[in-house]
Each structure stands twice: as C-alpha cells, then as structure tokens.
Enzyme design. Structure first.
Site, mmCIF file in Angstrom:
data_model
loop_
_atom_site.group_PDB
_atom_site.id
_atom_site.type_symbol
_atom_site.label_atom_id
_atom_site.label_comp_id
_atom_site.label_asym_id
_atom_site.label_seq_id
_atom_site.Cartn_x
_atom_site.Cartn_y
_atom_site.Cartn_z
ATOM 1 N N ARG A 372 0.823 -1.219 0.000
ATOM 2 C CA ARG A 372 0.000 0.000 0.000
ATOM 3 C C ARG A 372 0.853 1.264 0.000
ATOM 4 O O ARG A 372 0.722 2.127 0.886
ATOM 5 C CB ARG A 372 -0.945 -0.018 1.201
ATOM 6 C CG ARG A 372 -2.200 0.790 0.916
ATOM 7 C CD ARG A 372 -3.316 0.519 1.874
ATOM 8 N NE ARG A 372 -4.502 1.228 1.446
ATOM 9 C CZ ARG A 372 -5.695 1.070 1.965
ATOM 10 N NH1 ARG A 372 -5.883 0.236 2.954
ATOM 11 N NH2 ARG A 372 -6.719 1.758 1.517
ATOM 12 N N CYS A 373 1.739 1.318 -0.966
ATOM 13 C CA CYS A 373 2.652 2.446 -1.032
ATOM 14 C C CYS A 373 3.180 2.489 -2.445
ATOM 15 O O CYS A 373 3.518 1.476 -3.021
ATOM 16 C CB CYS A 373 3.779 2.216 -0.036
ATOM 17 S SG CYS A 373 5.384 2.749 -0.545
ATOM 18 N N GLU A 742 -3.334 5.016 -1.038
ATOM 19 C CA GLU A 742 -2.230 4.616 -0.172
ATOM 20 C C GLU A 742 -1.786 5.701 0.791
ATOM 21 O O GLU A 742 -0.981 5.443 1.689
ATOM 22 C CB GLU A 742 -1.033 4.214 -1.044
ATOM 23 C CG GLU A 742 -1.322 3.068 -1.975
ATOM 24 C CD GLU A 742 -0.395 3.063 -3.167
ATOM 25 O OE1 GLU A 742 -0.341 4.073 -3.894
ATOM 26 O OE2 GLU A 742 0.277 2.059 -3.381
HETATM 27 N N1 MCN Z 1 -11.072 8.188 -5.219
HETATM 28 C C1 MCN Z 1 -11.954 9.254 -5.242
HETATM 29 N N2 MCN Z 1 -11.471 10.534 -5.417
HETATM 30 C C2 MCN Z 1 -10.138 10.770 -5.542
HETATM 31 C C3 MCN Z 1 -9.237 9.696 -5.506
HETATM 32 C C4 MCN Z 1 -9.733 8.405 -5.357
HETATM 33 O O1 MCN Z 1 -13.150 9.044 -5.100
HETATM 34 N N3 MCN Z 1 -9.685 12.007 -5.720
HETATM 35 C C5 MCN Z 1 -11.565 6.818 -5.108
HETATM 36 C C6 MCN Z 1 -11.348 6.083 -6.418
HETATM 37 O O2 MCN Z 1 -12.313 6.317 -7.331
HETATM 38 C C7 MCN Z 1 -11.236 4.641 -5.962
HETATM 39 C C8 MCN Z 1 -10.572 4.779 -4.591
HETATM 40 O O3 MCN Z 1 -10.827 6.106 -4.145
HETATM 41 O O4 MCN Z 1 -12.506 4.062 -5.840
HETATM 42 C C9 MCN Z 1 -9.041 4.562 -4.677
HETATM 43 O O5 MCN Z 1 -8.581 5.254 -5.782
HETATM 44 P P1 MCN Z 1 -7.059 5.491 -6.162
HETATM 45 O O6 MCN Z 1 -6.420 6.358 -5.161
HETATM 46 O O7 MCN Z 1 -7.023 5.881 -7.575
HETATM 47 O O8 MCN Z 1 -6.372 4.051 -5.983
HETATM 48 P P2 MCN Z 1 -6.609 2.741 -6.851
HETATM 49 O O9 MCN Z 1 -8.020 2.607 -7.177
HETATM 50 O O10 MCN Z 1 -5.602 2.660 -7.918
HETATM 51 O O11 MCN Z 1 -6.335 1.648 -5.764
HETATM 52 C C10 MCN Z 1 -5.027 1.226 -5.456
HETATM 53 C C11 MCN Z 1 -4.674 1.507 -4.022
HETATM 54 C C12 MCN Z 1 -3.505 0.705 -3.668
HETATM 55 S S1 MCN Z 1 -2.143 0.846 -4.636
HETATM 56 C C13 MCN Z 1 -3.533 -0.170 -2.634
HETATM 57 S S2 MCN Z 1 -2.122 -0.996 -2.240
HETATM 58 C C14 MCN Z 1 -4.755 -0.409 -1.916
HETATM 59 C C15 MCN Z 1 -5.695 0.734 -1.964
HETATM 60 O O12 MCN Z 1 -5.816 1.209 -3.198
HETATM 61 N N4 MCN Z 1 -5.274 -1.643 -1.938
HETATM 62 C C16 MCN Z 1 -6.561 -1.815 -1.491
HETATM 63 N N5 MCN Z 1 -6.847 0.566 -1.278
HETATM 64 C C17 MCN Z 1 -7.366 -0.685 -1.122
HETATM 65 N N6 MCN Z 1 -8.626 -0.852 -0.670
HETATM 66 C C18 MCN Z 1 -9.137 -2.096 -0.607
HETATM 67 N N7 MCN Z 1 -10.391 -2.245 -0.134
HETATM 68 N N8 MCN Z 1 -8.444 -3.190 -0.999
HETATM 69 C C19 MCN Z 1 -7.174 -3.079 -1.439
HETATM 70 O O13 MCN Z 1 -6.499 -4.160 -1.830
HETATM 71 CU CU1 CUN Z 2 1.546 0.150 -3.563
HETATM 72 S S1 CUN Z 2 0.795 -1.529 -2.904
HETATM 73 MO MO1 CUN Z 2 -0.663 -0.951 -4.127
HETATM 74 O O1 CUN Z 2 0.529 -0.429 -5.261
HETATM 75 O O2 CUN Z 2 -1.155 -2.253 -4.923
#
Ligand code: MCN
Ligand code: CUN
Length: 788
Positions: A372-373, A742
């Site tokens: 998660r980073c 993250e």
């Molecule tokens: N979001 C939003 N508004 C923003 C940014 C994000 O509403 N300005 C919402 C997004 O639409 C999405 C969620 O928040 O539904 C996370 O978005 P984002 O930051 O883009 O991250 P990702 O969707 O790419 O998710 C990856 C990130 C990572 S790298 C890890 S590790 C992690 C995390 O998400 N793993 C998770 N959160 C997690 N949450 C769950 N439940 N399970 C995991 O495995």
């Molecule tokens: Cu950085 S752990 Mo997440 O990238 O799946």
C-alpha cells in the site's frame, strides 16, 4: 468542489453507496476459489524447511501411492520445457521449482497434482525430500562482507551478493551543504520486512482447452494485461501466443501490492494444465501466503539532515541497503530499482539531496512489493519525517513550527524538487494548520507539559507527507518495457445505458462505483445506468493495472477523456437533429440545448438512440469511444497527520489516544469511498508502526510465519480515526483528482513513531525503529530507569 449533477445522476462529489456491495455483503462475490470447473484438478506445494540447502533427492514414490494423487512435478520436469526459471518484473530471474538448491525457507520444492485438495495435501506430506544444508545469509550487511557465501551460484560471473548500485541527486552540492551546515543530525532507520496479509490469499485456476488451444487463467492479479503479455513472452516457445491466453481477475479480496508479482504457483498450475489438458486450481493457504510471498520494505537506511541554526533545512543525504531476498522481484517501474524512494525530500524545500541505494541478495523470499505504497514512498516519507522531527528536537524548536518554516510554499508549485520531481500542486501549511486546529495542538502541548511534570509519558507526533501516485508518464515509467498508461472504453447503448471497461482492476477500492460516477459527471448518464467491467483481458482494453494508486490518476483520466469524445460525437448528432450549428449548442450534464432557445433540448439518452437510429448521413453509427491515457505527470496528494500517544510505564505499551488525519487528494469522486480508503489505510499504517514484522533467525527460519506471531491489528487495537480534508486540485488531471488509496498507509507510521520519540525524548531517547512493540519500549524505559 461544487456538485454539478443531482444525486439521481450521481456524478463527482456524491457519496454514492457502492454498487458492488450488495454482491459482497450477501456473500455472492466470485473469488478465484469460487471458480469450479468440471474435472478440475488440485495443486499443492511441497516447501523447503531450510533457508539454503542443496537438493539431493526428491522421492515421489510414497506420494504417488496416495489415492487421488496423479503426479508430482519437480524442477527437473519443468526444466524439460525451460520453465524452471522465470523472469521477475525487475529483469532478474526467479525459480519456479528448483533443480539443485533452495534459497529460502518455505520455497516451492515440488508440486503435487491430485483429484482433490485433500489428496493433494496428503500427497505433499508424503513426498520425501533430502536436503544438504548450506551456509545461510540473512543479514544484508553480512551478505556484502568479503568472504560471504555467494548465493546466486546460478549466475556464472556473480562473485558477491550485491545486486545493483543506484544513485540519484547531486552528490557534490549535497556534500557542500553538509560542510556548510550549522547543525546536522544523523540516524540509522530500519524499516523491517512486512507482509500485506490480504483476507484472500493468492491463487489461480488455470484451464488449457486443448481443442481450441486456449489458456484461460482466473487469477488473483492486480495487473491482468501485463500478466498476459509476460506469459506470452515466457511461454511462447511452448505454443502459448497472446491471443490464446485469457487472464481473468475475478473479485479480489485485497491486493495491497501483494498481487502484482507472478508467483511460482501460478506458473506451475499453468504448466500442469497445459500438460494434462485439465483445469488446475492452486490456492495458497494462510501460512504459505505469510511465509513465501507478498513481502515489502526491508530497507536499512542511514539518513543525515543538515540545517542552518535559524532552522532552515538545507540538505538530505541517504544511504540505504535494500534487502531483496534471493532475487530482485520488486514490483517497481523498470527505470527505478529503488522505486520512488527519491521523493524523500518530502514536503520540504531542500536545496540539495543525494540518495544511494544498494540492492542485496539474502536467503529470504523475494521482497519489494509495495504494501500500500507507491513503490517505496513509505520508506521515503518515514525517513524524512523522522529526520525533520529529530532536527526539531535537536534544535529545541516545535516540530510543527520547523515544518511550517520549511514546507514547499503554495506559490512555489509546480515545484521542482532537489531530486528532480515536479510536484503538481499543494498547500502544505493549510493541511497542517487544519490538523493542528482540529486536534487542539496547543492544548495538547500544555497537557503534555503537565503530564511530564507528573512523570507521565505522553507524546505528540506529526507527519506532513507528500505522496506521489499515478505512474506514470511514459517517458519515465514502464514495467518490463510496457509503458504505464491506462485505458477506458465506453459504449453507450441505444437506450442510453452504457458499459465501460478499464485496464485497471479493483481489489476492494470500489471502482464499479467511482468510474461510473466519473462517466455520470462527464455525460450526465446516471451512474446507476453504467456498468463497469475490469479484469478480463479478452474484453477490457489494455492497461497496466491497479497499484500505486494509479487508477484515478490514469484510468480515471482515461474515463474522462473517452467520455468527452462521446460528448463530441453526441454534439454532432444534436446539431443534426436540432438543425443548428455545433457552436450554438450548450452542454450541461445530460443534455445539449440551443443557445437562446433553452427549450430546444436533446438529452444524452435521445442522442444515444439517434446514434443508432437517426445519425447524420456520412457519420458512423454507434456511440463509443476509447482512450489510452498517458499522464503528463504524476499526482502529488499530501496530508498532515497528528498522533497522540500515551505510554504505559509498567508494560511499555504504546496507546494511540487520538489520530487526526487531514488529507488532500484534489477533487474527490466519492467522499465516502475516500474516507473509507483513509480509514483502511490508517489501520494499515498503524500495523507496521506498532505490530507487524517479518524477521528471521540466523539460520533463516521465519519468525512471523503465522498470525500468532505476525500481528495484524483488529478492531480492538485500532483507535477511532478522525479525518478531515483540504482540496488542492491537480492542475494536469482532467478532473483535478489525485490518487488517495495509499496516502494514509504512507503517512501514518511516521506520525506514530514521532509521537513515541516525542514522549521519550526528555529521557534521552532519539529514535525507535518500528514496529514499536511493548518489549522494545519497556527495555528503553528500563535502561532509563523509569519503568514502574
Ligand atoms: N477516489 C476518489 N477521489 C479521488 C481519488 C480516489 O473518489 N480524488 C476513489 C477512487 O475512485 C477509488 C478509490 O478512491 O474508488 C481509490 O482510488 P485510487 O487512489 O485511484 O487508488 P486505486 O483505485 O488505484 O487503488 C489502489 C490503491 C492501492 S495501490 C492499494 S495498495 C490499496 C488501496 O488502493 N489496496 C486496497 N486501497 C485498497 N482498498 C481495498 N479495499 N483493498 C485493497 O487491496
Ligand atoms: Cu503500492 S501496494 Mo498498491 O501499489 O497495490
């Protein structure tokens, strides 16, 4: 951000309930282990009890006599097809199954194929393996010492255990700044190996259909397309071409970076299915998952920070030994062997910085997933936030004041850091100020002084982190050469409903909801009318997957761009239908109206219907679009966290009494989901700060190989998180959004560690490595003579 759509449409800013949850809360999700195919066989794996040993014999006789056991697969069997080794994401090599020696405890040694899961397990117990133990190297510093046993004897010219040397920044300028500094602080910081411990372990169902020569693999992967390409490149010689491979990521029970790499079990299952023509299921059990894969961190850092006596920070110097285990299988962009560790100047305007990282082999499983980073940003944030705190205490300045003085200022954005990053936007003082107000920082300091006078141990810790997510611009970011763009493909059906497919893959983040919200925002089609699909390489457009919080920054941007293409076509149709020029049309979410004649309207639903029934002559029918988005920059979410701890002098236990998190991820798509991400992320930040650690004894036995020793916090240990936000939109993202998934995990550990040291500084304690366990603290207190 003002809402542009009604709750019925549910565009950006609405806390829509998650569309996927009715399925999940009723137990109707489909995870890999739910996939059942006729005639399916089961795979289980024999694992090494030794951390380093020659394999002298594998005797399968007894195993093959177990009812239901069909085959025992060894490295020798795979070697016939040249599949006993595979490439890693960092272009190193990793054993699928060994032919001559094992390199870590719990390494795969052989696989048993059987007609049931139970028979497979009985077969594993009956395989007889003889080992000849070899000297074990667990300490990466000892691994680098002259005379250390060379571990990678498979690499012909390898004479030591050093993997790579990597430097970044201006060494001369940094050395000069240190020579000229009034004050410097130095600290060794160890970020131990940790494990993501998702609820769902890893696994797959591989099905090679001999008639159609097509391989379908349901697997727990965060990056299905990249996996398909890697499979095609690695197994092309045995007849698996990319169009004959279909990877499906079904529902995933948590990824957290642990489901990015390719693990040997996947490859063995695929090989077994190709050889037998039967579906083969392999699902790790909890102990296998904890002992053999999904490891992060393991960074031995030496950091130095320089300042003028007025408290102006000037330079940062870092040397790091990175323990990668026996192979470098880190999930990093190819050009950055230490991930994005070089964002380590953090939120501070430093004139110079220099970073050195050396990768080292040891007798441990491969590490280097991100937990998660966004690729080592936690390591970077922990280092700079600890160092700034150390400097503040050293100078006798309040840590909040020192931060305020040295933050990159709002007017400096876009800001080019000493290590070459261009931060897109930020307002660091605003976030810290808000956190301080919300938690009554001044009041806490008064309380602390009173308590200290009474001999009680209370500490306040700050972490003002900068995250860096959304990998990434294709100029710098690729994985095995695949550029890190992402994609969205939208089809609007005649009745105005739509399907949208993405190159990413949710593991719990709620993409089915939030992507639909982005399209609702851009098109005015209700989010409820938009079906979102991800994870099937036969149907979804190519993308690099979900990790490094890149879905919103990259695929979310692709969604906006694709939706705008659809809007452009809808505009043409509207002009045709209403017999006006395109320029005379005014868009508001869901409809075009005619300038000056507001009752002349075509809704997006009417336009969708017309796209199939009444489109202008010469225009293609249909209403669909695709976008492959190459982000111009990363996004830099940030936040300020303040943590209050009380320390029990009797037991050394650290209790997080309050934790205030102010986050800024730019414009928000779904506030409820973002808050959920932050709550979960904070708990995953608390975990390594106080509880989680995977360590090894001197002969490579894993300590922390079960949940008895590897402590994942439950609701009992988790404090009540207090959250708030500021909003600084990203200037280059089409929606002004930054990633957030993250941030909390990246930012939280430093706040907790800083609070603990703050509570103990007056006793002479300068640093405590995480996890800050009761025995560690109790020993410190005993040494200082203050235990009760
Ligand atoms: N979001 C939003 N508004 C923003 C940014 C994000 O509403 N300005 C919402 C997004 O639409 C999405 C969620 O928040 O539904 C996370 O978005 P984002 O930051 O883009 O991250 P990702 O969707 O790419 O998710 C990856 C990130 C990572 S790298 C890890 S590790 C992690 C995390 O998400 N793993 C998770 N959160 C997690 N949450 C769950 N439940 N399970 C995991 O495995
Ligand atoms: Cu950085 S752990 Mo997440 O990238 O799946």
């Amino acid at each position: 951000m003002a809402l542009r759509t009604s709750p019925d449409v549910g565009g950006m800013g609405h806390s829509l309930k998650r569309k996927e949850d009715p399925r999940f809360i009723r137990g109707k999700g489909t995870y890999v282990d739910d996939v059942q195919l006729p005639g399916m066989l089961y795979l289980d794996i024999v694992r090494s009890p030794f951390a380093h040993a020659k394999l002298t014999k594998i005797d399968a006789t007894r195993a093959l006599a177990v009812p239901g056991v069909l085959a025992v697969i060894t490295g020798q069997d795979l070697a016939k097809y040249n599949l006993h080794w595979m490439p890693t994401l960092m272009s190193d090599t990793q054993m699928v199954l060994p032919v001559d020696k094992v390199m870590y405890q719990a390494q795969e040694v052989a696989a048993v194929l059987a007609t049931s899961r139970y028979a497979a397990a009985d077969g594993v117990a009956a395989v007889e393996v003889e080992y000849d133990p070899l000297p074990v190297v667990v300490d990466p510093k000892k691994a680098l010492a002259p005379g250390a046993p060379v571990l990678r004897t498979d690499k012909k010219d390898k004479k030591d255990n050093h993997i790579w040397h990597w430097e970044w920044g201006d060494r001369a300028a940094t050395d000069r700044a240190f020579a000229e500094a009034d004050v410097t602080v130095a600290q060794d910081i160890y970020l131990p190996r940790i494990h993501v411990a998702s609820i769902e372990t890893c696994g797959c169902v591989a099905h090679f259909d001999k008639v159609n020569e097509k391989l379908t693999v349901w697997m727990t992967t965060q990056a299905p397309h990249a996996i398909r390409t890697v499979f095609a490149l690695v197994a092309g010689h045995v007849g698996l071409a990319e169009h004959k491979i279909r990877i499906i990521s079904p529902d995933i029970g948590g990824g957290f970076g642990g489901k990015v790499p390719v693990y040997p079990g996947y490859v063995i299952a695929v090989a077994a299915s190709v050889l037998t023509g039967k579906p083969v299921k392999w699902i790790e059990d909890r102990m296998e998952n904890l002992q053999a894969d999904s490891f992060a961190r393991d960074y031995h850092i030496t950091a130095e920070l320089a300042a003028r006596k007025d408290g102006r920070l000037t330079a940062l110097r870092i040397k790091t030994i990175a323990d990668h285990g026996y192979t470098d299988a880190a999930a990093n962009p190819s050009k950055f062997p230490a991930g994005l560790f070089h964002v380590c100047t953090g939120s501070y305007d430093l004139a110079a910085a220099h970073v050195v990282v050396d990768g080292v082999y040891t007798n441990k499983p491969p590490g280097g997933i991100a937990y998660r980073c966004s690729f080592r940003v936690t390591e970077a944030v922990h280092t700079i936030e600890r160092m700034v705190d150390l400097m503040a205490h050293q100078l006798g300045v309040d840590p909040a004041e020192l931060r305020m003085k040295n933050f990159v200022k709002p007017e400096q954005f876009p800001y080019k850091s000493a290590l070459g990053w261009e931060y897109d936007s930020g307002d660091y003082p605003a976030a810290l100020r808000k956190a301080m107000e919300r938690i009554d920082y001044a009041g806490l300091r008064r309380e602390q002084a009173d308590k200290r006078a009474r001999g009680e141990l209370m500490g306040v810790g700050i972490s003002s982190f900068t995250e860096i997510v959304g990998a990434g611009p294709s100029k710098h970011f690729d994985i095995l050469g695949l550029k890190m763009f992402d994609s969205c493909e939208i089809r609007v059906h005649p009745t105005g409903k739509a399907i949208a497919r993405f190159g990413t893959k949710s593991q719990g983040q709620g993409h089915e909801t939030t992507y639909a919200q982005i399209l609702a925002e851009e098109l005015g089609i209700p989010a409820a009318d938009i079906q979102v699909e991800e994870g099937d390489t036969d149907t979804a457009p190519y993308g690099l997957g979900t990790y490094a919080s890149r879905s919103t920054p990259v695929a979310g941007a692709a969604a906006a761009v694709a939706a705008r293409k659809i809007r452009d076509k809808a505009r043409k149709i509207a002009a045709h239908l209403m017999e006006v020029a395109e320029e005379d049309l005014v868009w508001e979410p869901g409809k075009f109206s005619v300038k000056g004649a507001p009752d002349k309207v075509q809704t997006i639903q009417q336009l969708a219907f017309a796209a199939y029934t009444n489109h202008p002559q010469g225009m293609e029918a249909g209403l669909e679009a695709v976008s492959y988005y190459d982000p111009p920059n990363l996004t830099y979410p940030f936040g300020s966290y303040i943590c209050v701890v009380d320390i029990d002098k009797g037991t050394g236990e650290v209790k997080v009494r309050r934790f205030m998190a102010v986050d800024d991820c730019g414009n928000i798509i779904n506030p409820m989901i973002v808050e959920g991400q932050i709550h979960g992320g904070l708990t995953m930040g608390l975990a390594p700060a106080l509880y989680e650690e995977i360590s090894y004894d001197e002969i490579g036995n894993i300590r922390g190989g079960s949940f008895i020793d590897y402590l994942v916090p439950t609701a009992m240990e988790t404090p009540r998180w207090e959250t708030d936000k500021t909003c600084t939109p990203s200037p280059h993202h089409p929606l002004g959004a930054k990633g957030v998934g993250e941030s909390a995990t990246v930012g939280a550990p430093a706040a907790i560690a800083n609070a603990v040291v703050d509570a103990l500084w007056h006793l002479g304690v300068r640093h405590v490595d995480i996890p800050i366990t009761p025995p560690k603290v109790w020993k410190l207190l005993r040494d200082k003579g203050v235990t009760e």
